[in-house]
Scaffold this motif. Structure first.
Motif, short mmCIF file in Angstrom:
data_model
loop_
_atom_site.label_atom_id
_atom_site.label_comp_id
_atom_site.label_asym_id
_atom_site.label_seq_id
_atom_site.Cartn_x
_atom_site.Cartn_y
_atom_site.Cartn_z
N PRO A 160 -25.80 -52.29 40.95
CA PRO A 160 -25.59 -52.70 39.55
C PRO A 160 -24.30 -53.47 39.33
CG PRO A 160 -26.36 -50.43 39.66
CD PRO A 160 -26.09 -50.84 41.07
N GLU A 161 -23.22 -53.09 40.03
CA GLU A 161 -21.94 -53.77 39.83
C GLU A 161 -21.84 -55.07 40.61
OE1 GLU A 161 -18.74 -51.10 40.66
OE2 GLU A 161 -19.61 -49.48 39.45
N ALA A 162 -22.81 -55.36 41.47
CA ALA A 162 -22.79 -56.59 42.27
C ALA A 162 -23.79 -57.62 41.75
CB ALA A 162 -23.08 -56.27 43.73
N ALA A 163 -24.42 -57.34 40.61
CA ALA A 163 -25.43 -58.26 40.08
C ALA A 163 -24.86 -59.64 39.81
CB ALA A 163 -26.04 -57.68 38.81
N ASP A 164 -23.65 -59.69 39.26
CA ASP A 164 -23.05 -60.99 38.96
C ASP A 164 -22.75 -61.77 40.24
OD1 ASP A 164 -23.18 -60.44 36.29
OD2 ASP A 164 -21.06 -59.88 36.08
N ASP A 165 -22.38 -61.05 41.31
CA ASP A 165 -22.16 -61.74 42.59
C ASP A 165 -23.47 -62.37 43.08
OD1 ASP A 165 -19.41 -61.13 43.00
OD2 ASP A 165 -19.97 -59.10 43.59
#
Length: 394
Positions: free
Chosen positions: A260-265
């Motif tokens: 979830p926290e790497a979606a923008d990457d």
């Protein structure tokens, strides 16, 4: 996440490792069968001696009949992997919106490293490890930093934390490239180990990119745990594919999966990367994950038998070789240091025994004196290979 046990009931004759003769296999034109002369038994590169699973063959045949050979599109692959993960691993955290198709796992790793680091940033690996980790990372202008495996060929957390701490100094953006299950040792990391990895990585500002290509291939005694399913791994990135479990390396396709926290990457991955996978590959991989479960179960049962067979053969004919049957992959990591050979054991087995294995030297620190053997072959081939290996050390 609840681990899902595998209670296999495999019909007699279903083992795909028993379906093809050596004569049939030698008609193949892939790397495994064309690198060495015909008098060599090839048990090296990660290709399996199996026919295609029937659902996969049917999907490819139907697509060719339709002329469905254009560009890839849609989320069928990710949908199929998500359902497979729920059934096999009890993991429902694979969000299709946080996936991207990539040409294959190693090229996907390259793209993930570009997203999470810059040239000169260290990439940490647990050696001995899959040789392309060194090659691809080096070509990307990232230095490889080794954190050798510890006792039992498991992650040595004291070493790993020290390497994390040193690698994170200054302006570095270090990445930990984790192999799970581990190639070449076949180690299947536990939920506790992966949770500890995630915690240490967060403490030291290290991003985790994990190669999970062998995820479906685990022994009956083991359970695979997706890295993104453990606490603290929300900023991780994973690469998965059906290529190893269903022998589809020539049908290029893989999935990059973001926590979830790497979606923008992951959203920053260049659009042209999605043009790299083969449309036929995606069709094949989707069919394997969706409809190839029975075939996979038969394969896993056959691999369990082959691991036991190899252990018995080595104990009888080459007791000086150290071997512990792996919990994952279809690879065997053999300690040949007590054989007293005056050269690389892989070279000796090839020249004297006409058996092709992978030299441990290519796997980095800790590989000297070892060889990697592919057990995804018929029992007859494995038996003949060990006989030849024994003749090479007389």
């Amino acid at each position: 996440m609840e681990n899902v046990s595998r209670d296999l009931v495999v019909p007699d004759g279903a083992n795909p490792l028993l379906r093809l003769s050596l004569e049939q296999l030698r008609r193949r034109t892939s790397m495994k069968w064309r690198t060495y002369p015909d008098d060599v038994l090839p048990l090296w590169v990660a290709e399996m001696d199996v026919p295609l699973a029937e659902p996969v063959a049917e999907a490819i045949t139907d697509a060719v009949a339709l002329g469905d050979t254009g560009y890839p599109a849609g989320t069928a692959y990710a949908d199929a992997l998500g359902e497979f993960a729920r059934k096999r691993w009890g993991w429902d955290g694979l969000s299709v919106e946080r996936t991207a198709i990539v040409p294959d796992v190693m090229l996907g790793i390259v793209e993930m490293l570009k997203l999470t680091s810059k040239p000169g940033d260290p990439v940490i690996v647990n050696c001995p490890v899959y040789p392309p980790f060194y090659q691809f990372v080096g070509n990307l202008d990232r230095p490889v930093v080794e954190a050798p495996l510890g006792p039992g060929l498991r992650i040595d957390f004291a070493v790993l934390e020290d390497v994390f701490q040193r690698s994170a100094q200054g302006a570095n953006r270090p990445v930990y490239l984790l192999c799970s299950p581990h190639n070449p040792t076949g180690t299947v990391h536990t939920a506790a180990e992966l949770t500890r990895v995630a915690r240490l990585a967060r403490e030291h500002g290290v991003r985790v990119v994990v190669d999970e290509i062998h995820a479906p291939i685990v022994a009956a005694s083991a359970s695979f745990v997706p890295f993104l399913s453990v606490p603290g791994a929300e900023n991780g990135l994973s690469l998965m594919s059906a290529s190893k479990a269903w022998n589809l390396a020539g049908l290029k396709a893989a999935l990059a999966i973001a926590g979830p926290e790497a979606a923008d990457d992951l959203a920053r991955i260049p659009e042209e990367v999605s043009h790299g996978p083969s449309h036929l590959g995606i069709i094949a991989h989707t069919a394997a994950l969706r409809d190839g479960g029975d075939w996979l179960d038969a394969l896993l049962s056959g691999l369990d038998d082959n691991r036991r067979l190899l252990a018995a053969l080595l104990a009888e004919h080459l007791p000086a070789i150290g071997y512990t049957p792996a919990q994952g992959t279809f690879l065997a990591w053999l300690d040949c240091r007590k054989l007293g050979l005056d050269r690389d054991p892989a070279e000796a087995f090839l020249q004297r025994g006409r058996v092709a294995l992978n030299s441990g030297r290519a796997f980095g620190t800790g590989g000297e004196g070892f060889v990697r053997l592919n057990v995804a072959a018929s029992p007859a081939v494995i038996t003949e290979a060990v006989r030849r290996m024994a003749s090479a050390v007389v």
